[in-house]
Write a protein that holds these residues in place. Structure first.
Motif, PDB file in Angstrom:
ATOM      1  N   ALA A 309       0.819  -1.215   0.000  1.00 36.48           N
ATOM      2  CA  ALA A 309       0.000   0.000   0.000  1.00 36.48           C
ATOM      3  C   ALA A 309       0.851   1.262   0.000  1.00 36.48           C
ATOM      4  N   GLU A 310       2.129   1.134   0.376  1.00 33.34           N
ATOM      5  CA  GLU A 310       2.989   2.303   0.489  1.00 33.34           C
ATOM      6  C   GLU A 310       4.357   2.025  -0.123  1.00 33.34           C
ATOM      7  N   ILE A 311       5.046   3.107  -0.443  1.00 30.03           N
ATOM      8  CA  ILE A 311       6.434   3.037  -0.875  1.00 30.03           C
ATOM      9  C   ILE A 311       7.257   3.895   0.079  1.00 30.03           C
ATOM     10  N   LEU A 312       8.355   3.337   0.586  1.00 34.14           N
ATOM     11  CA  LEU A 312       9.263   4.109   1.411  1.00 34.14           C
ATOM     12  C   LEU A 312      10.358   4.661   0.503  1.00 34.14           C
ATOM     13  N   TYR A 313      10.334   5.985   0.326  1.00 31.90           N
ATOM     14  CA  TYR A 313      11.318   6.645  -0.521  1.00 31.90           C
ATOM     15  C   TYR A 313      12.476   7.179   0.321  1.00 31.90           C
ATOM     16  N   THR A 314      13.693   6.997  -0.174  1.00 33.99           N
ATOM     17  CA  THR A 314      14.844   7.717   0.345  1.00 33.99           C
ATOM     18  C   THR A 314      15.100   8.878  -0.589  1.00 33.99           C
ATOM     19  N   LEU A 315      15.113  10.093  -0.043  1.00 32.22           N
ATOM     20  CA  LEU A 315      15.184  11.310  -0.850  1.00 32.22           C
ATOM     21  C   LEU A 315      16.433  12.100  -0.508  1.00 32.22           C
ATOM     22  N   ARG A 316      17.092  12.611  -1.552  1.00 31.76           N
ATOM     23  CA  ARG A 316      18.275  13.441  -1.357  1.00 31.76           C
ATOM     24  C   ARG A 316      17.892  14.907  -1.515  1.00 31.76           C
ATOM     25  N   LEU A 317      18.232  15.698  -0.490  1.00 29.02           N
ATOM     26  CA  LEU A 317      17.960  17.129  -0.519  1.00 29.02           C
ATOM     27  C   LEU A 317      19.069  17.852  -1.278  1.00 29.02           C
ATOM     28  N   SER A 318      18.892  19.132  -1.520  1.00 25.57           N
ATOM     29  CA  SER A 318      19.874  19.893  -2.302  1.00 25.57           C
ATOM     30  C   SER A 318      21.244  19.929  -1.633  1.00 25.57           C
ATOM     31  N   SER A 319      21.266  19.834  -0.292  1.00 28.69           N
ATOM     32  CA  SER A 319      22.541  19.841   0.440  1.00 28.69           C
ATOM     33  C   SER A 319      23.259  18.509   0.370  1.00 28.69           C
ATOM     34  N   GLY A 320      22.554  17.470  -0.073  1.00 32.84           N
ATOM     35  CA  GLY A 320      23.101  16.117  -0.063  1.00 32.84           C
ATOM     36  C   GLY A 320      22.583  15.284   1.086  1.00 32.84           C
ATOM     37  N   SER A 321      21.969  15.917   2.077  1.00 33.50           N
ATOM     38  CA  SER A 321      21.364  15.180   3.193  1.00 33.50           C
ATOM     39  C   SER A 321      20.203  14.332   2.685  1.00 33.50           C
TER      40      SER A 321
END
Length: 369
Positions: A309-321
């Protein structure tokens, strides 16, 4: 008066301290859980409660009666404690009904039959009393073991990793069934596990253990949203730490925006107020980062874990965090795609900084701006 009370108990084997100044209280009819990594001492605490180990220091009380101190220990058979073991420990040569009746000594045959029939019905095995353990599935054997432990109407029920031999789907379903059965009998119980999903499914209160100590004894909700230290925050659920800067006693700025806390921020050993301009680590859970196509704030998808039912996304911010976001699975974005996000933080949790180890302040009822 608590039904079960542990006061500053220690247990050492030679010079090796296993349990250190551990205390807890559990009221009648409540289900507690000792949750922690392997080797943290949780099963040893269970053995102390059961009377299998003599304390080095402290005291254990059950129903207002002291049953364990360094100089005095009531034998296990006189503590009125039922136990459910990891391997079920059923007698293979006895039928299911006879296994359940095993602890009903001194009762008439009619009384035993009535109690066995009552428990078979309670655990949903009314038609299986004549079978033998090897003819039952793992989940059925676990319910037989639970019925056997409940048969003598124990003052306290102890469960030591009771679901570890079961597959994942059965483990989850049986966790809820076991909770319902224990609640139906108004039995006070302590569960030991390393699996937080089991703990959340069964227990009213959970003690997070680390190196022989309870770090936090609290409800599942508070452990997730209001962890008392960095170890609890790391161990429970998923999340990342994002660097932030304190603006005032109720605001902290992170890369994604300003977080507003409904209560004053607390930092440091003395639990005093955060210093304006000080750097802190802010705990962000996957449910704190909300997917929003309309948002001008973007992050790059670097990893995705499909969970039905869900997707766990790992997201990169503009700083790289990197941050995590739990998103309904009909929003199926590709690796490398930039998606819109916004803050949806309800609880602001800050740490002074990583070098302070276990010093953390939890700040409930916050709203992200």
């Amino acid at each position: 008066m608590s039904h079960l009370q542990l006061d500053d108990i220690d247990l050492a084997f030679g010079k090796h301290m296993i349990v250190r100044k551990l205390s807890l209280r559990l009221e009648k009819g409540r289900i507690g859980c000792l949750l922690g990594p392997s080797g943290c001492g949780k099963t040893t605490v269970l053995r102390c409660i059961a009377g299998f180990e003599r304390l080095t220091a402290g005291a254990i009380q059950l129903d207002g009666v002291t049953v364990g101190t360094p100089s005095h220990s009531v034998p296990p058979e006189r503590r009125r404690i039922g136990m459910v073991f990891q391997d079920y420990a059923l007698f293979p040569h006895l039928s299911v009904a006879d296994n359940i009746a095993f602890g009903l000594r001194g009762e008439s045959a009619a009384s035993k039959r009535h109690r066995v029939d009552e428990l078979l019905g309670l655990v949903g095995l009314s038609e299986h009393g004549a079978k033998y353990p090897h003819e039952m599935s793992g989940g059925q054997q676990q319910r037989v073991a639970l019925a056997r432990a409940l048969a003598p109407r124990p003052s306290l029920l102890l469960l030591d990793e009771p679901f570890s031999n079961l597959d994942v789907d059965l483990r989850e379903r049986l966790s809820y069934e076991v909770r319902d059965i224990i609640k139906a009998t108004n039995t006070t119980a302590i569960l030991v596990t390393h699996d937080q999903h089991e703990a959340f499914a069964v227990a009213d209160e959970i003690g997070i253990m680390y190196e022989g100590r309870i770090q936090q004894w609290d409800t599942p909700y508070n452990l997730y949203h209001r962890p008392i230290n960095r170890f609890v925050a790391d161990f429970i659920g998923q999340g990342v730490f994002l660097r932030g800067r304190v603006l005032n006693d109720r605001q902290v700025r992170v890369e994604l925006g300003i977080l507003n806390s409904a209560v004053p921020l607390v930092c440091g050993d003395d639990c005093g107020g955060c210093t304006h301009g000080s750097d802190v680590d802010v705990l962000l859970r996957p449910d704190d980062i909300v997917h929003d196509d309309a948002s001008s704030l973007k992050a790059e998808v670097v990893h995705k874990a499909f969970r039905g039912a869900e997707i766990l996304y790992t997201l990169r911010l503009s700083s790289g965090s990197r941050v995590l976001s739990l998103v309904p699975s009909h929003h199926n974005h590709a690796i490398g795609e930039r998606i819109g996000i916004r803050l949806g933080v309800d609880h602001v949790v800050t740490f002074q900084d990583e070098s302070t180890g276990l010093n953390l302040a939890a700040h409930p009822e916050a709203v992200a701006a």
